[in-house]
Design a protein around this motif. Structure first.
Motif, PDB file in Angstrom:
ATOM      1  N   GLU A   1       0.852  -1.179   0.000  1.00  0.00           N
ATOM      2  CA  GLU A   1       0.000   0.000   0.000  1.00  0.00           C
ATOM      3  C   GLU A   1       0.896   1.239   0.000  1.00  0.00           C
ATOM      4  OE1 GLU A   1      -3.635  -0.928   2.032  1.00  0.00           O
ATOM      5  OE2 GLU A   1      -3.616   1.058   2.930  1.00  0.00           O
ATOM      6  N   VAL A   2       0.725   2.092  -1.004  1.00  0.00           N
ATOM      7  CA  VAL A   2       1.564   3.284  -1.133  1.00  0.00           C
ATOM      8  C   VAL A   2       0.937   4.415  -0.330  1.00  0.00           C
ATOM      9  CG1 VAL A   2       2.591   4.905  -2.763  1.00  0.00           C
ATOM     10  CG2 VAL A   2       2.204   2.532  -3.438  1.00  0.00           C
ATOM     11  N   GLU A   3       1.760   5.121   0.418  1.00  0.00           N
ATOM     12  CA  GLU A   3       1.239   6.234   1.218  1.00  0.00           C
ATOM     13  C   GLU A   3       1.875   7.548   0.800  1.00  0.00           C
ATOM     14  OE1 GLU A   3       1.878   4.990   5.213  1.00  0.00           O
ATOM     15  OE2 GLU A   3       0.240   3.541   5.127  1.00  0.00           O
ATOM     16  N   GLY A   4       1.300   8.656   1.274  1.00  0.00           N
ATOM     17  CA  GLY A   4       1.880   9.973   1.066  1.00  0.00           C
ATOM     18  C   GLY A   4       1.690  10.538  -0.325  1.00  0.00           C
ATOM     19  N   LEU A   5       0.694  10.053  -1.062  1.00  0.00           N
ATOM     20  CA  LEU A   5       0.465  10.575  -2.418  1.00  0.00           C
ATOM     21  C   LEU A   5      -0.338  11.872  -2.356  1.00  0.00           C
ATOM     22  CD1 LEU A   5      -0.486   7.254  -4.271  1.00  0.00           C
ATOM     23  CD2 LEU A   5       1.770   8.295  -3.996  1.00  0.00           C
ATOM     24  N   GLU A   6      -0.139  12.711  -3.355  1.00  0.00           N
ATOM     25  CA  GLU A   6      -0.908  13.958  -3.470  1.00  0.00           C
ATOM     26  C   GLU A   6      -2.322  13.634  -3.956  1.00  0.00           C
ATOM     27  OE1 GLU A   6       0.282  17.224  -3.120  1.00  0.00           O
ATOM     28  OE2 GLU A   6       2.090  16.308  -2.279  1.00  0.00           O
ATOM     29  N   PRO A   7      -3.306  14.426  -3.536  1.00  0.00           N
ATOM     30  CA  PRO A   7      -4.650  14.206  -4.060  1.00  0.00           C
ATOM     31  C   PRO A   7      -4.781  14.665  -5.503  1.00  0.00           C
ATOM     32  CG  PRO A   7      -4.630  16.121  -2.608  1.00  0.00           C
ATOM     33  CD  PRO A   7      -3.249  15.513  -2.548  1.00  0.00           C
ATOM     34  N   ASP A   8      -5.744  14.072  -6.202  1.00  0.00           N
ATOM     35  CA  ASP A   8      -6.201  14.558  -7.503  1.00  0.00           C
ATOM     36  C   ASP A   8      -5.085  14.694  -8.539  1.00  0.00           C
ATOM     37  OD1 ASP A   8      -8.112  15.384  -9.296  1.00  0.00           O
ATOM     38  OD2 ASP A   8      -8.039  17.497  -8.707  1.00  0.00           O
ATOM     39  N   ARG A   9      -4.274  13.658  -8.677  1.00  0.00           N
ATOM     40  CA  ARG A   9      -3.290  13.701  -9.758  1.00  0.00           C
ATOM     41  C   ARG A   9      -2.956  12.295 -10.251  1.00  0.00           C
ATOM     42  NH1 ARG A   9       2.952  14.229  -8.499  1.00  0.00           N
ATOM     43  NH2 ARG A   9       2.799  12.747 -10.215  1.00  0.00           N
ATOM     44  N   TRP A  10      -2.391  12.269 -11.441  1.00  0.00           N
ATOM     45  CA  TRP A  10      -1.985  10.999 -12.033  1.00  0.00           C
ATOM     46  C   TRP A  10      -0.622  10.584 -11.500  1.00  0.00           C
ATOM     47  CZ3 TRP A  10      -5.213   7.985 -14.671  1.00  0.00           C
ATOM     48  CH2 TRP A  10      -6.354   8.579 -15.230  1.00  0.00           C
ATOM     49  N   TYR A  11      -0.450   9.283 -11.350  1.00  0.00           N
ATOM     50  CA  TYR A  11       0.845   8.706 -11.007  1.00  0.00           C
ATOM     51  C   TYR A  11       1.158   7.561 -11.974  1.00  0.00           C
ATOM     52  CZ  TYR A  11       1.248  11.135  -6.524  1.00  0.00           C
ATOM     53  OH  TYR A  11       1.380  12.094  -5.560  1.00  0.00           O
ATOM     54  N   TRP A  12       2.450   7.371 -12.218  1.00  0.00           N
ATOM     55  CA  TRP A  12       2.906   6.238 -13.037  1.00  0.00           C
ATOM     56  C   TRP A  12       3.721   5.303 -12.144  1.00  0.00           C
ATOM     57  CZ3 TRP A  12       1.571  10.858 -14.770  1.00  0.00           C
ATOM     58  CH2 TRP A  12       0.888  10.935 -15.986  1.00  0.00           C
TER      59      TRP A  12
ATOM     60  N   GLY B   1     -13.240  18.134   0.168  1.00  0.00           N
ATOM     61  CA  GLY B   1     -13.980  19.368  -0.087  1.00  0.00           C
ATOM     62  C   GLY B   1     -13.941  19.840  -1.535  1.00  0.00           C
ATOM     63  N   ALA B   2     -13.213  19.120  -2.378  1.00  0.00           N
ATOM     64  CA  ALA B   2     -13.018  19.579  -3.762  1.00  0.00           C
ATOM     65  C   ALA B   2     -14.332  19.562  -4.546  1.00  0.00           C
ATOM     66  CB  ALA B   2     -11.987  18.696  -4.456  1.00  0.00           C
ATOM     67  N   GLN B   3     -14.384  20.429  -5.559  1.00  0.00           N
ATOM     68  CA  GLN B   3     -15.565  20.507  -6.428  1.00  0.00           C
ATOM     69  C   GLN B   3     -15.123  20.207  -7.857  1.00  0.00           C
ATOM     70  OE1 GLN B   3     -18.699  21.472  -5.456  1.00  0.00           O
ATOM     71  NE2 GLN B   3     -18.351  22.274  -3.396  1.00  0.00           N
TER      72      GLN B   3
ATOM     73  N   ARG C   1     -16.551   2.845   0.704  1.00  0.00           N
ATOM     74  CA  ARG C   1     -16.992   4.081   0.056  1.00  0.00           C
ATOM     75  C   ARG C   1     -15.823   4.853  -0.517  1.00  0.00           C
ATOM     76  NH1 ARG C   1     -21.396   4.415   3.411  1.00  0.00           N
ATOM     77  NH2 ARG C   1     -20.388   4.948   5.370  1.00  0.00           N
ATOM     78  N   PHE C   2     -16.066   5.546  -1.627  1.00  0.00           N
ATOM     79  CA  PHE C   2     -15.079   6.459  -2.190  1.00  0.00           C
ATOM     80  C   PHE C   2     -15.780   7.746  -2.594  1.00  0.00           C
ATOM     81  CE2 PHE C   2     -13.490   2.216  -2.904  1.00  0.00           C
ATOM     82  CZ  PHE C   2     -12.157   2.327  -2.535  1.00  0.00           C
ATOM     83  N   ASP C   3     -15.195   8.891  -2.219  1.00  0.00           N
ATOM     84  CA  ASP C   3     -15.757  10.186  -2.613  1.00  0.00           C
ATOM     85  C   ASP C   3     -14.877  10.823  -3.670  1.00  0.00           C
ATOM     86  OD1 ASP C   3     -17.866   9.992  -0.896  1.00  0.00           O
ATOM     87  OD2 ASP C   3     -16.956  11.201   0.690  1.00  0.00           O
ATOM     88  N   TYR C   4     -15.488  11.166  -4.803  1.00  0.00           N
ATOM     89  CA  TYR C   4     -14.771  11.942  -5.811  1.00  0.00           C
ATOM     90  C   TYR C   4     -15.083  13.408  -5.521  1.00  0.00           C
ATOM     91  CZ  TYR C   4     -12.374  12.800 -10.172  1.00  0.00           C
ATOM     92  OH  TYR C   4     -11.459  13.209 -11.108  1.00  0.00           O
ATOM     93  N   GLY C   5     -14.361  13.977  -4.566  1.00  0.00           N
ATOM     94  CA  GLY C   5     -14.692  15.309  -4.051  1.00  0.00           C
ATOM     95  C   GLY C   5     -16.149  15.336  -3.636  1.00  0.00           C
TER      96      GLY C   5
ATOM     97  N   PRO D   1     -22.081  14.364   1.127  1.00  0.00           N
ATOM     98  CA  PRO D   1     -22.010  15.721   0.587  1.00  0.00           C
ATOM     99  C   PRO D   1     -22.135  15.720  -0.938  1.00  0.00           C
ATOM    100  CG  PRO D   1     -19.806  14.879   0.928  1.00  0.00           C
ATOM    101  CD  PRO D   1     -20.753  13.756   1.290  1.00  0.00           C
ATOM    102  N   ALA D   2     -22.321  14.540  -1.542  1.00  0.00           N
ATOM    103  CA  ALA D   2     -22.137  14.412  -2.998  1.00  0.00           C
ATOM    104  C   ALA D   2     -23.382  14.769  -3.783  1.00  0.00           C
ATOM    105  CB  ALA D   2     -21.704  12.988  -3.342  1.00  0.00           C
ATOM    106  N   ARG D   3     -23.160  15.300  -4.971  1.00  0.00           N
ATOM    107  CA  ARG D   3     -24.239  15.567  -5.920  1.00  0.00           C
ATOM    108  C   ARG D   3     -24.853  14.255  -6.410  1.00  0.00           C
ATOM    109  NH1 ARG D   3     -25.978  20.262  -8.831  1.00  0.00           N
ATOM    110  NH2 ARG D   3     -24.746  21.219  -7.193  1.00  0.00           N
ATOM    111  N   TRP D   4     -24.007  13.270  -6.738  1.00  0.00           N
ATOM    112  CA  TRP D   4     -24.461  11.969  -7.250  1.00  0.00           C
ATOM    113  C   TRP D   4     -24.086  10.884  -6.251  1.00  0.00           C
ATOM    114  CZ3 TRP D   4     -27.355  12.311 -11.602  1.00  0.00           C
ATOM    115  CH2 TRP D   4     -27.224  13.465 -12.365  1.00  0.00           C
ATOM    116  N   ASN D   5     -25.067  10.081  -5.855  1.00  0.00           N
ATOM    117  CA  ASN D   5     -24.823   8.995  -4.896  1.00  0.00           C
ATOM    118  C   ASN D   5     -24.977   7.653  -5.603  1.00  0.00           C
ATOM    119  OD1 ASN D   5     -24.390  10.097  -2.034  1.00  0.00           O
ATOM    120  ND2 ASN D   5     -26.001  11.396  -2.896  1.00  0.00           N
TER     121      ASN D   5
END
Ligand SMILES: [Fe+2]
Length: 408
Positions: free
Chosen positions: A2-13, A35-37, A185-189, A243-247
């Motif tokens: 399990e990889v830790e310490g990754l930045e949110p909302d970005r691609w990794y290779w 909290g992202a939109q 559960r997973f929240d996409y912002g 908090p999500a628009r789509w559930n």
């Protein structure tokens, strides 16, 4: 790992190095912060990839889409073995032991098209029955008389362990004997919340009798449960606090209680939500009573495409839908398909809640924004030969705030 310490909302290779070997490069991405939109999410969902019946051409096409996420809704492997008529024989016996299940995953994962799809985006996975055995319910196998329950649980433990070893799951999912907590559960912002469900491990046995049965009062038995009470309470809590628009409910089996025969009699498939009618109504009622924002049910299992509006009592004349359901076809299971099978007109006439049906192979591509949800049924005409072309057979849009399907 399990990889830790990754930045949110970005691609990794990434790539793996082991025993002097270096894997090809894969790509994945992290979720936005809570909290992202985000403006949009593009993902595809798929299910049912029986190796022996055909080629994973659908994944070749999927790997070329621009997707943030791939959702897999079950039947990643099939435990049984086809006879000599298999398009791609793998030569393995029916999976019963840990070793058998491990070999199944090893064979399936040699497929380069499946590898391509895994390497282009993160996967969000759940299982259905064939990761263990056809139509099992909790600790009860398909034919309860044929195996003693303790033996079935040993088999389930082996199957769950192999699943954990081969699928992208976190340490938290590590199995304990015959138990593996897969619902999560997973929240996409604040755009979408994915409630990933497990409709196999905790369900009560299907109502006695054949799979297709006339609708009758005991299908509404309050003691029957598809999710189990813990998972149901967890789902309701996650919906109420979302908090999500789509559930999204990312799950396995058909929620619309579709009538399979023409005329006044109603015949339903009791392996699906229709066999757990009390709970089906309870979930839909919860959507309406708690004013849950845009519930969307994603379904696999059936090996064909459906777009359904979900009503509590299925009286089309008085009710408004509580949710919409997109049921995606198989990657290969069922073999070569046809666009509109003979029964389609009768099925649609008998079930006004069903707005679309198609029986080809493929996957569903979805685009979500604050304002709308769009689903494209992406299909291929054959899987028994390589090279099938891709097309969009139908597209449906749902506007935020109104659970109705509009063909685009
Ligand atoms: Fe399947």
């Amino acid at each position: 790992m399990e990889v830790e310490g990754l930045e949110p909302d970005r691609w990794y290779w990434y790539r793996f190095m082991a025993g002097g070997e270096v894997s090809p490069m894969g790509r994945t991405r992290t979720l936005p912060t809570a909290g992202a939109q985000p403006e949009r999410l593009r993902f595809a969902f798929a299910s049912c990839q029986k190796y022996e019946v055909g080629y994973y051409t659908a994944y070749e096409h999927m790997a070329r889409e621009e997707l943030d996420l791939i959702v897999f809704l079950g039947d990643y492997i099939y435990e049984k073995t086809d006879g000599s008529d298999a398009v791609r024989p793998h030569g393995l016996p029916e999976a019963l032991t840990l070793d058998d299940y491990r070999r199944r995953y090893a064979v399936y994962k040699t497929d380069s098209s499946l590898q391509a799809a895994h390497s282009m985006a993160p996967w969000l996975v759940t299982w259905d029955d064939h990761e263990v055995s056809n139509d099992y319910a909790g600790s009860v196998p398909e034919n309860p008389g044929a195996a003693d329950p303790a033996r079935f649980l040993l088999r389930r433990a082996a199957a769950y362990r192999a699943y954990y070893e081969h699928m992208p799951l976190r340490h938290a999912a590590r199995p304990s004997g015959p138990d593996l907590r897969l619902y999560r559960r997973f929240d996409y912002g604040q755009l979408a919340r994915f409630n990933v469900l497990d409709t196999r491990q905790y369900r009560t046995d299907q109502p006695a009798g054949p799979r297709l049965q006339p609708d009758r009062p005991d299908l509404r038995d309050p003691a029957g449960t598809l999710l189990g009470l813990d998972q149901l309470a967890w789902l309701f809590e996650g919906l109420d606090q979302s908090p999500a628009r789509w559930n999204v409910l990312a799950q396995q089996v058909l929620m619309a209680p579709v009538d399979r025969v023409p005329g006044p009699d109603k015949v339903v498939d009791v392996d699906k939500w229709a066999g757990y009618e009390f709970e089906r109504r309870r979930v839909l009622r919860h959507f309406l009573e708690k004013n849950i924002s845009n519930p969307v049910v994603l379904t696999g299992d059936k090996h064909n495409n459906w777009a359904n509006e979900l009503l509590i009592d299925f009286d089309d004349s008085v009710e408004r839908p509580a949710a919409v359901e997109f049921l995606g076809t198989s990657i290969t299971s069922g073999g070569d398909g046809v666009d509109q099978p003979d029964y389609t007109a009768a099925l649609l006439a008998e079930n006004p809640c069903v707005k679309y049906h198609n029986n080809e192979r493929g996957y569903v591509r979805c685009e979500i924004t604050k304002k709308y949800w769009r689903s494209d049924f992406r299909t291929i005409p054959y899987v028994t030969r390589r090279g099938a072309p891709l097309q969009t057979r139908a597209s449906f849009v749902v506007e935020s705030g109104a659970p109705r399907l509009h063909q685009a």
